[in-house]
Every structure is written in C-alpha cells, then in structure tokens.
Design a protein around this motif. Structure first.
Motif, PDB file in Angstrom:
ATOM      1  N   ARG A  92       0.828  -1.211   0.000  1.00 48.30           N
ATOM      2  CA  ARG A  92       0.000   0.000   0.000  1.00 48.30           C
ATOM      3  C   ARG A  92       0.865   1.266   0.000  1.00 48.30           C
ATOM      4  O   ARG A  92       0.573   2.222  -0.723  1.00 48.30           O
ATOM      5  CB  ARG A  92      -0.917  -0.012   1.220  1.00 48.30           C
ATOM      6  CG  ARG A  92      -1.898   1.143   1.254  1.00 48.30           C
ATOM      7  CD  ARG A  92      -2.820   1.044   2.455  1.00 48.30           C
ATOM      8  NE  ARG A  92      -3.798   2.104   2.427  1.00 48.30           N
ATOM      9  CZ  ARG A  92      -4.946   2.060   1.759  1.00 48.30           C
ATOM     10  NH1 ARG A  92      -5.235   0.976   1.050  1.00 48.30           N
ATOM     11  NH2 ARG A  92      -5.790   3.059   1.771  1.00 48.30           N
ATOM     12  N   GLY A  93       1.926   1.274   0.803  1.00 53.53           N
ATOM     13  CA  GLY A  93       2.812   2.429   0.829  1.00 53.53           C
ATOM     14  C   GLY A  93       3.494   2.663  -0.504  1.00 53.53           C
ATOM     15  O   GLY A  93       3.689   3.811  -0.935  1.00 53.53           O
ATOM     16  N   PHE A  94       3.861   1.577  -1.189  1.00 52.32           N
ATOM     17  CA  PHE A  94       4.485   1.695  -2.509  1.00 52.32           C
ATOM     18  C   PHE A  94       3.477   2.238  -3.525  1.00 52.32           C
ATOM     19  O   PHE A  94       3.804   3.106  -4.344  1.00 52.32           O
ATOM     20  CB  PHE A  94       5.011   0.320  -2.934  1.00 52.32           C
ATOM     21  CG  PHE A  94       5.789   0.332  -4.220  1.00 52.32           C
ATOM     22  CD1 PHE A  94       6.911   1.120  -4.361  1.00 52.32           C
ATOM     23  CD2 PHE A  94       5.401  -0.464  -5.287  1.00 52.32           C
ATOM     24  CE1 PHE A  94       7.635   1.123  -5.551  1.00 52.32           C
ATOM     25  CE2 PHE A  94       6.107  -0.467  -6.466  1.00 52.32           C
ATOM     26  CZ  PHE A  94       7.231   0.329  -6.604  1.00 52.32           C
ATOM     27  N   ASN A  95       2.236   1.734  -3.486  1.00 47.58           N
ATOM     28  CA  ASN A  95       1.205   2.234  -4.396  1.00 47.58           C
ATOM     29  C   ASN A  95       0.884   3.703  -4.131  1.00 47.58           C
ATOM     30  O   ASN A  95       0.648   4.482  -5.068  1.00 47.58           O
ATOM     31  CB  ASN A  95      -0.067   1.392  -4.262  1.00 47.58           C
ATOM     32  CG  ASN A  95      -0.001   0.106  -5.053  1.00 47.58           C
ATOM     33  OD1 ASN A  95       0.529   0.073  -6.161  1.00 47.58           O
ATOM     34  ND2 ASN A  95      -0.524  -0.973  -4.487  1.00 47.58           N
ATOM     35  N   ASP A  96       0.852   4.097  -2.859  1.00 46.26           N
ATOM     36  CA  ASP A  96       0.624   5.503  -2.528  1.00 46.26           C
ATOM     37  C   ASP A  96       1.705   6.389  -3.122  1.00 46.26           C
ATOM     38  O   ASP A  96       1.431   7.485  -3.632  1.00 46.26           O
ATOM     39  CB  ASP A  96       0.575   5.686  -1.008  1.00 46.26           C
ATOM     40  CG  ASP A  96      -0.746   5.241  -0.400  1.00 46.26           C
ATOM     41  OD1 ASP A  96      -1.768   5.273  -1.124  1.00 46.26           O
ATOM     42  OD2 ASP A  96      -0.759   4.848   0.782  1.00 46.26           O
ATOM     43  N   ALA A  97       2.957   5.913  -3.067  1.00 43.79           N
ATOM     44  CA  ALA A  97       4.066   6.697  -3.600  1.00 43.79           C
ATOM     45  C   ALA A  97       3.968   6.825  -5.118  1.00 43.79           C
ATOM     46  O   ALA A  97       4.234   7.893  -5.683  1.00 43.79           O
ATOM     47  CB  ALA A  97       5.395   6.055  -3.199  1.00 43.79           C
ATOM     48  N   ILE A  98       3.588   5.746  -5.796  1.00 43.89           N
ATOM     49  CA  ILE A  98       3.481   5.781  -7.259  1.00 43.89           C
ATOM     50  C   ILE A  98       2.360   6.714  -7.703  1.00 43.89           C
ATOM     51  O   ILE A  98       2.515   7.492  -8.657  1.00 43.89           O
ATOM     52  CB  ILE A  98       3.252   4.357  -7.805  1.00 43.89           C
ATOM     53  CG1 ILE A  98       4.515   3.510  -7.616  1.00 43.89           C
ATOM     54  CG2 ILE A  98       2.851   4.397  -9.279  1.00 43.89           C
ATOM     55  CD1 ILE A  98       4.333   2.061  -8.023  1.00 43.89           C
ATOM     56  N   ASN A  99       1.213   6.671  -7.023  1.00 42.15           N
ATOM     57  CA  ASN A  99       0.058   7.438  -7.456  1.00 42.15           C
ATOM     58  C   ASN A  99       0.093   8.888  -6.977  1.00 42.15           C
ATOM     59  O   ASN A  99      -0.331   9.781  -7.699  1.00 42.15           O
ATOM     60  CB  ASN A  99      -1.226   6.762  -6.982  1.00 42.15           C
ATOM     61  CG  ASN A  99      -1.549   5.498  -7.759  1.00 42.15           C
ATOM     62  OD1 ASN A  99      -2.364   5.507  -8.673  1.00 42.15           O
ATOM     63  ND2 ASN A  99      -0.902   4.386  -7.413  1.00 42.15           N
ATOM     64  N   GLY A 100       0.557   9.122  -5.755  1.00 44.64           N
ATOM     65  CA  GLY A 100       0.686  10.486  -5.257  1.00 44.64           C
ATOM     66  C   GLY A 100      -0.613  11.271  -5.270  1.00 44.64           C
ATOM     67  O   GLY A 100      -0.695  12.351  -5.873  1.00 44.64           O
TER      68      GLY A 100
END
Length: 842
Positions: free
Chosen positions: A401-409
């Motif tokens: 989830r943290g990685f997806n949050d970083a990608i989407n911003g």
C-alpha cells in the motif's frame, strides 16, 4: 480371526492385550495403560532416554518386562499412524468428492456451451444459404442474436435498486454457471490435484472478464466476509466505502459502494467505481454476493476527491459460495470490468484490455487469499521469528500500500508535484503531511518536521524477462543500491537522527543476508528481512554496528508461474522489528505488456514506439513482424519509486540527492537489463549452477559417481540413477550436501536444498561463503586433522559437531562425510563435497 475378536472384546472391557513374539497375549490393567499413555505422550520417540527414566520412576510398570513395554509402544505408534492416515484419507476423500462435483458441473456447463455453439453455427449456415431473405427476415435475425438492453431503473429509491439487484443476480449466475460468456481456459493454469482452482478468461465479450472456481475449507459466511473486504486481498484497491445499506426484503442486503483503485504505473490515472452490491441466499443454500456499476459517470460521493480518477465500470460480477457436505465450500468467482482503456497511452492499453491481467490481479488473487486464510486457520502455515500470520500479512499489505501511494501520489493524501516541467525523466513529489503512525501508540509514530519526498519514474523494457530482472535486483543489491542512501533512510526511523548532509562515513562490506519470514501458499510472494552489513570508517565508532535491516516483499520471481507482475518492495525497519513499526516503502514493479489478441495489427501496435516513452526505452530495436508471443518481441513497463524523509530546511538538498540517486538506479537497471536480455550484448545474469542448468546436472552426476567410487555405496537410490532425475533426487536429498572449490581459500559453489536451508542462504549468496566460516573452532581443527587423509584416500568421516549458518545460528550434525569429486576422466579433482547427516538447528 478369533484371536483378533477376543483382543477387541478385552480392549473394550477396560484392558488392552498385546501380541508378543511367542504368540501369547499380555493383559494390562487400566492403571498400567494410563501410565504408559502418559509416558508416550511426554516422550513419543523410541530412543529417548527420558522415556526410560519415566518408566523406571513409575512403580506400576515395574512388573512388566521391558520387551513387553517396547512392543506396547510399537503397537501404540502403529495405532496412532493408522488414525492419522484414516483421518487424512477422509479429508482427501471429502475434497475429492467436492472437486468431482465441481468438475461435473463444469462439464455440464461446457456441454451447454457446445450445444449453444452448434445451434448458432446451424443458424448462421441457414442465414448464409438464404441469400434473398427479406428485410423482415433480417429483423428477425437481429431479434434472435441480440440481447435486450438493460432497462433503465430508478436508482434513487429502494424499489428501483431492488429491481436492478435482481437483474444483476440473474446476469451474474448466467456467467458463473451458465453460458452468458464464452469462457476459455486461462493459459498456463492447468487444473489438477495441486491446483488452487479452475481458471478461465473471456474469449470475446464486451470488456474484460475472468472466472475461477475452487474448493475452500471455510464456511460460506466467512468467505463472503473476506471477499467483501476487498482492500484486504486486492492490493490495487485503495479504499472501499459503503455509503448506503438497507435490507432487500428477502433476507438479503443492498449496498451502494464507492471504490478507488491504484494505477500500477506513473503513466496512467487511477480508476474508481460507483456500484450496487447485493448479498442474498439462494433456495439451495448457496450464498451470493453480486455487484454492478450504477449509471452516470458523475455519480458517487465527493466529486472533488474523484478528480484524479477515471470512472470505470463493473459489469455484473460477484461470488457464488455453496456449502459442501462435511465442511468447506465451493466458490465461483466472476470479475467482469470495463476499464476505459481509451484514457491510457496506447503502449499501456494491453494492461487494460487483457482478461488475463484481470484474472491475475483480481480473480486468482481472491481465491489464493481465501486458501491462505484457510490454511492459516487450520494451522498448516508456520512462519518465522514467532510471528502470527496475520501480523506478517499486515506487513506485506502495508509495504504494498505504501508503494502504491508513492506511485500514485494522490492530492488528498497530501502529495504535490515539485516544479516538474514535463520533460523530466524523474518525477519528484513531496508530502508535507506524511505521518507514518500505524497505531494508537504515538511512541512509534513518525511525523517528520519537513515531510517525505518521492522520486519516481517509469520506463519501457524490451526483451527482458521480469522475473529474472527482479531476482537479480533482489540477490545483487550492491549492483544498484547505495549503502549510504540506505543508511540515511534507516537513520530516519530514529527520532532526531537526521544527518544529511554530512552523514557518518560507512563502508558497505557487500554482505547481504536474506532472512525469510513467510510466503504465500504457492510461493508467489515472499516476505523477508534483509540485513546489510556495514562498518564505520571513523575510529571512534569502529566497534559500533552499522548494519541496516530492511523489510522486503518479493513477488513474481518464478519464470514459469503465471503472475500479473514482478515486484521488489522494501522499507528500512528497526532491528527490534516491532509489529507497529513505521514503514516508508520503495522499490520496483515490472509489468509485462501482453497484447489482448494475437491479431497481427495488435502485434504491430504493441511494438510501435511512441514519443511519450521512446526516450526511456531499453533494448535494441527488433523486427515488429512475427509472433508477438515470442521472447524476442516482449515488452514490459518498469516503475521505480523511492521515498526519502526530510526536514524542512533540507528539502532542496534531499530533492537533489533523490533525483541523482534514482537516475543512477535507472542507469544500473538499464545495464542489467541489457545483460540479461536474450538479444542483449552482455552475458546472461544468474547463478552459474542453478538447479536447472546443464552445469548443475553434470556436477550432480560427478558428485554421485565419486561418492560411489570412494565409498563403495550409492549416494542416491538405484531407481534415480538416470537422466535429470539424478539432479532432482540430489536436490531433494535430506542430508545437506555442499561442494566447495579447491582454492587456497575454498568457497562454496553448489548446495542442494537442505544445504541452503542449513546455511540459511541462496545459491547466489552461497558463492560468497568460504569453507572456514561455517565451522566453529573445534570443527576447523577436526577438518584440518583429517584433511590430509581426505586428500590421500579420497574421503574422510568427520565426527559429530557444530557448524554456523550465515545468520549466526548453531547447527548440529551427527556425522559429516567429505569426498573428492572427480571429473569425468576420474583423474582430475573438480571440487570437494560434504554431506552433513541428520543436521538440525540448536
């Protein structure tokens, strides 16, 4: 027969008879049997000294001969094995019965589909023969082959919603068990005894669709509860909110649901859905959860928050869960979507037009997750470091989830783009409100004075196997990572320890230790802790440990497995590894770009280079003609995202460092990609002696032949002496078998699975371990004493002792055998082999 009946009769009356070697029976009293059962429960192993002590300490057993007690224990052990085997066979029989029922239903559905196709074929033949048919005939034809459009219902009142829900239920059931969709078996997913389930994808229908059915040892209500909580198992689901729920009047419930999903790359916007979800029970006891989108692109809550999303559509989909006799459930899953592929760059459209991708990301993931929960509930899964499965599963979800949050911003998370002019290859985003608190315990919360900065980029890879690339990035971190950057991120976990610029100089030793924590049921995802060894270069801190620990998930590293993508996501973590540790994930995601069909035009479009990403493409140009599925015509998109905490006065410094670091990582990945590409200019990357390589097969033959030559006995069973089975049996041999080179400082070059487990390492990392590192002081002295004997006669037996794993754990072994491995000519020594018998961790 009479003797057996008498034995049973006497056993049922409170005493047990035991058969001795002389053919007589011995009667035991109830007190003696109870005492023997207590001893057996405490010491089930026959050679246990503790058992003998307990027998001597029990007065009631003093008048029984030791031979009789031994026979009693043997029979007791046999009865226990029989009970376990009977229980196992009953469980297997129940599963096979349920699976047989499922296969029969699938066969009936296929027969109906065949009948329908035959009727349609006959109808089309008739239409082709009637060339001079009238317009009325044409109208009649249209009325036959077309399906009525979904009538518009009033979605603003319960009656209208109930009507939509009933239509959704009927359409979903026709897809799950009927012939509404032309299903074909999903490539690479063959059903069988070890398969998770039966998987199919749509061949020709509007949108993209996938279907799965399988047997799960959970109750229907529990399965429905899990599947309705989509963020828990669907990694791409950002949020799911139920805004309205009311009873349907027939025991069911109707919900209006708003769902947001992540975008897998930085090149396309995310999707959201506004749906009706209907939960009800059927007359046959089955439980159904079905869902479909409601009309209107502007429908749904909070239009401002949805500005970063493209509204997609869920066509009638859901879950059909039927209880099985004896426990468990048979589940049918259907996912049917329209992901609005027009809104993404053409190069990415295969991701949004592929039923296979939907199956991998949603349908298969749902069934695997339920199976995982079922195994954890039954106690079949055991994880490392004494952690509960739910805790480790939460760590994996938080990393993803943290990685997806970083990608989407997303803006509503506090992310803003930093002075990006559109021409930058690396996108910088900053979040000044980032809080890594994961619980009510504020002692473990991290709110940075400045915030978090993310540097991210996407690039195209050509002719690069995603699994091979991610496996290389995992096992060779020193080839692309900067230890000082890792140290800076790790130091951020401790309050007040920001030191940029001017971090303490640290030297990375190059040693990387992978400590496994857990894995999913099919090993498609691994959770592990990485320890990077570092030493301070300043004399005052020479004895202070500079080791760095990373929590990491790795998926999609099996080239033969069917997966949606390959990922390597990691975050610094405190060495104490608390359950609520703050995480700031970074990593890599590689998604293969497969064309929706094998149409030549699709293949041409897939290989067309677009201005949007042509500057980021890796790999030499190839001919766009030919089979699009060939290895030389494959493309994938790589997304990189790295997060860095900062203080407000250091934002510009950290931004410059982050941009330069990500560019250096991209450069390293490009270099590696060129090396591992089949059409690349560099050598292939990977362990020289992987289990399937020709070199390993040859070495396996040499190991076994040399053992037989020196010892006079066979290392493996006689039925495994031919072909590839030698390597297979050597790889799965229970003894830890290792081979080391004949250099001044011998290093290991090969180990079977037991050897890797004993040393707690991998095949690649094995080649950095020297022989002397695994023995303690007494073990090294014993080896030196017998080394001359080993070189003279070709073999030597080493006494029981203790060796060390790469993680510093002690390993005991009963005996070790060493022998010279001769090459094919039998006159040149290739290496030394060691076999550690009955090893175990102390």
């Amino acid at each position: 027969m009479a003797m057996a009946v008498a034995q049973h009769r006497e056993s049922s009356s409170g005493s047990i008879n035991k058969h001795l070697d002389n053919g007589k029976y011995v009667r035991y009293t109830a007190e003696q049997v109870e005492a023997l059962e207590r001893v057996y429960a405490e010491c089930p192993k026959p050679s246990s000294l503790r058992r003998q002590q307990l027998i001597r300490e029990c007065p009631i057993l003093s008048n029984i001969e030791p031979k009789q007690i031994k026979v009693w224990f043997q029979n007791r052990r046999c009865r226990e094995k029989q009970r376990k085997e009977a229980s196992r066979l009953q469980t297997v029989n129940r599963k096979l019965t349920a699976m047989n029922k499922l296969l029969m239903e699938e066969n009936d559905r296929l027969q109906k589909q065949v009948s329908q196709l035959v009727c349609e074929n006959g109808y089309m033949r008739q239409q082709l023969q009637t060339v001079n048919a009238s317009a009325a005939t044409d109208a009649s034809c249209d009325s036959v082959v077309t399906t009525p459009q979904h009538s518009l219902k009033d979605a603003t009142n319960p009656a209208g919603l109930l009507s939509i829900a009933e239509e959704t239920l009927a359409e979903f059931l026709s897809k799950a068990t009927g012939t509404a969709v032309d299903w074909v078996q999903m490539p690479g997913m063959k059903p069988g005894p070890d398969s998770v389930g039966i998987f199919a994808i749509s061949q020709s229908c509007s949108g993209v669709a996938a279907r799965a059915c399988g047997l799960v040892s959970l109750e229907p209500t529990k399965i429905a509860e899990i599947l309705k909580d989509r963020p828990s198992w669907f990694r791409d689901c950002r949020s799911l909110e139920v805004f309205t729920m009311f009873p349907a009047g027939n025991g069911g419930t109707i919900e209006l649901v708003y769902t947001q999903t992540y975008a897998p790359t930085t090149l396309a916007p995310a999707r959201d859905f506004w749906t009706l979800r209907y939960t009800t029970s059927l007359d046959n006891g089955s439980l159904v959860v079905c869902e479909r989108s409601l009309s209107g692109s502007g429908a749904g809550p909070n239009a401002a928050a949805a500005a970063q999303f493209v509204r997609a559509e869920i066509l009638p989909s859901g879950y059909l869960i039927r209880p099985c006799e004896g426990g468990g459930s048979i589940i049918h899953i259907v996912d049917h979507l329209n992901l609005e592929a027009w809104s993404v760059p053409e190069v990415l459209r295969p991701l949004y037009e592929s039923s296979k991708v939907v199956a991998q990301k949603m349908t298969i993931s749902a069934l695997r997750y339920i199976r995982q929960i079922a195994q954890e509930t039954s106690g079949e899964v055991v994880y490392g470091l004494g952690r509960q499965p739910a805790v480790l599963r939460t760590f994996s979800q938080r990393l993803s989830r943290g990685f997806n949050d970083a990608i989407n911003g997303f803006n509503d998370d506090g992310w803003t783009i930093m002075h990006c002019d559109g021409a930058e290859d690396v996108i910088l985003a900053v979040n000044s409100t980032k809080n890594l608190s994961t619980s009510a315990n504020h002692a473990n919360s991290l709110t940075y004075l400045g915030g978090v900065l993310c540097a991210k980029a996407s690039m195209l890879l050509q002719n690069v196997p995603p699994a091979v690339l991610v496996r290389f990035l995992r096992e060779h971190r020193s080839e692309w990572a900067d230890f000082n950057v890792d140290a800076y991120s790790a130091a951020s976990l401790k309050a007040g320890s920001f030191a940029y610029p001017g971090m303490r100089p640290t030297r990375f030793t190059g040693s990387q230790i992978i400590m496994p924590l857990g894995h999913t049921i099919e090993h498609e995802e691994l959770l592990e802790v990485i320890r990077l060894e570092g030493h301070s270069l300043s004399q005052e801190d020479a004895f202070v440990s500079r080791d760095i620990h990373l929590l990491q998930i790795c998926s999609g590293i099996d080239e033969n497995a069917v997966g949606a993508c390959s990922e390597l996501v990691f975050a610094p973590i405190d060495e104490m590894f608390p359950d609520d540790a703050p995480l700031l994930p970074s990593g890599f995601r590689i998604i293969p770009l497969d064309s929706k069909t094998s149409d030549p035009q699709d293949t041409l479009n897939r290989h067309r280079t677009l201005d949007l990403t042509s500057s980021l493409e890796v790999g030499p140009a190839t001919n766009t003609s030919g089979d699009g599925s060939s290895c030389n015509n494959t493309r994938s998109v790589l997304t990189i995202a790295f997060q860095f905490p900062f203080e407000s006065n250091l934002q510009e410094n950290v931004a410059t460092m982050a941009r330069q670091y990500v560019r250096s990582v991209i450069s390293s990945v490009q270099r590696v990609a060129m090396a591992i590409s089949p059409t690349g200019l560099g050598p292939a990357v990977g362990p020289k002696l992987s289990p399937g390589s020709p070199e390993a097969l040859t070495l396996a033959h040499w190991i076994c032949q040399s053992y037989s030559f020196h010892m006079g006995t066979e290392l493996l069973r006689s039925d495994s002496a031919g072909g590839d089975s030698v390597l297979k049996h050597l790889w799965h041999h229970p003894d830890a078998i290792l081979c080391c080179s004949l250099k001044s400082l011998p290093v290991f070059i090969f180990a079977n699975q037991a050897g890797l487990d004993m040393l707690e390492t991998t095949l690649v990392a094995l080649q950095d371990i020297t022989l002397d590192k695994i023995f303690d002081e007494s073990g090294r002295k014993s080896l030196c004493a017998d080394f001359s004997k080993l070189m003279q006669q070709g073999f030597a037996y080493l006494p029981a002792g203790i060796c060390m794993s790469t993680m510093g754990r002690h390993v005991s072994y009963e005996q070790a055998v060493a022998w010279k491995v001769l090459a094919a000519e039998e006159n040149s020594v290739h290496c030394l082999a060691f076999s550690f018998v009955n090893w175990s961790f102390v």
